[in-house]
Design an enzyme around this catalytic site. Structure first.
Site: not given
Ligand SMILES: CC(C)(COP(=O)(O)OP(=O)(O)OC[C@H]1O[C@@H](n2cnc3c(N)ncnc32)[C@H](O)[C@@H]1OP(=O)(O)O)[C@@H](O)C(=O)NCCC(=O)NCCS
Length: 163
Positions: A120, A125, A132
């Site tokens: 998560e 962010n 990612y």
């Protein structure tokens, strides 16, 4: 254990990635945690995780001089990796540490039998989301008001086909 350097994965710095095996290193992990999150895990939480052998793993990134500059904690649950925390000392950010850590974690996770990974991330962010994305994680859902301090939604990310 794996050593990341510019030659093998494009990450600068020559960071060494290794599993945490000495509980005394948990204090360094806590320092990074406290410098990185508004609701940091406590030492008791980390010690409990450390004792959860076979499921809970911690990986460290060390500088050439041996300083712990980042960490990643995750669970391996059957064929899934659940990444719980990933953080880098503010002074060492944007130098490839998280890239080296995540490469090591996903590679070793696959060797442990994991086929997919999830985590998560706060909606705001962007730094972590960019990281990612580069590893092939995609958004699979949203958990409303998942975080506190401040209250915020979490994006749920998955990556299939490890490593
Ligand atoms: C997110 C975090 C782990 C990234 O660590 P890092 O070591 O700085 O990341 P890297 O140097 O490996 O960066 C890899 C890529 O991620 C992206 N990225 C990293 N920081 C970024 C930022 N501040 N803004 C935009 N993109 C960013 C970039 O694509 C970057 O590649 P580039 O430097 O070639 O542009 C670090 O900023 C951190 O510890 N943040 C606080 C804790 C946190 O948010 N953890 C994630 C919880 S889900």
């Amino acid at each position: 254990m794996s050593t990341a350097n510019r030659a093998d994965n494009g990450a600068p710095g020559g960071w060494t990635i290794e599993a945490l095996t000495d509980r005394r290193d948990i204090d360094a992990v806590l320092s990074i945690e406290e410098a990185s999150f508004t609701s940091p895990w406590t030492k008791e939480m980390y010690l409990a995780e450390f004792e959860n052998h076979g499921i809970s793993f911690f990986y460290l990134a060390k500088s050439a001089g041996g300083e712990i500059v980042g960490f990643c904690s995750f669970w391996r649950v059957l064929d899934e990796l659940h990444i719980n925390n990933l953080a880098v000392m503010p002074a060492h950010r944007r130098a490839g540490v998280a890239t080296a850590l995540l490469s090591g974690v996903l590679g070793d996770g696959a060797r442990l039998g994991a086929k997919r990974a999830t985590l998560e991330v706060r909606h705001s962010n962007v730094a972590a989301q960019r990281l990612y994305e580069r590893f092939g994680f995609t958004v699979a859902g949203v958990r409303r008001k998942y975080y506190t301090k401040p209250v915020e939604d979490a994006l749920v990310l998955w990556k299939e086909g490890l490593p």
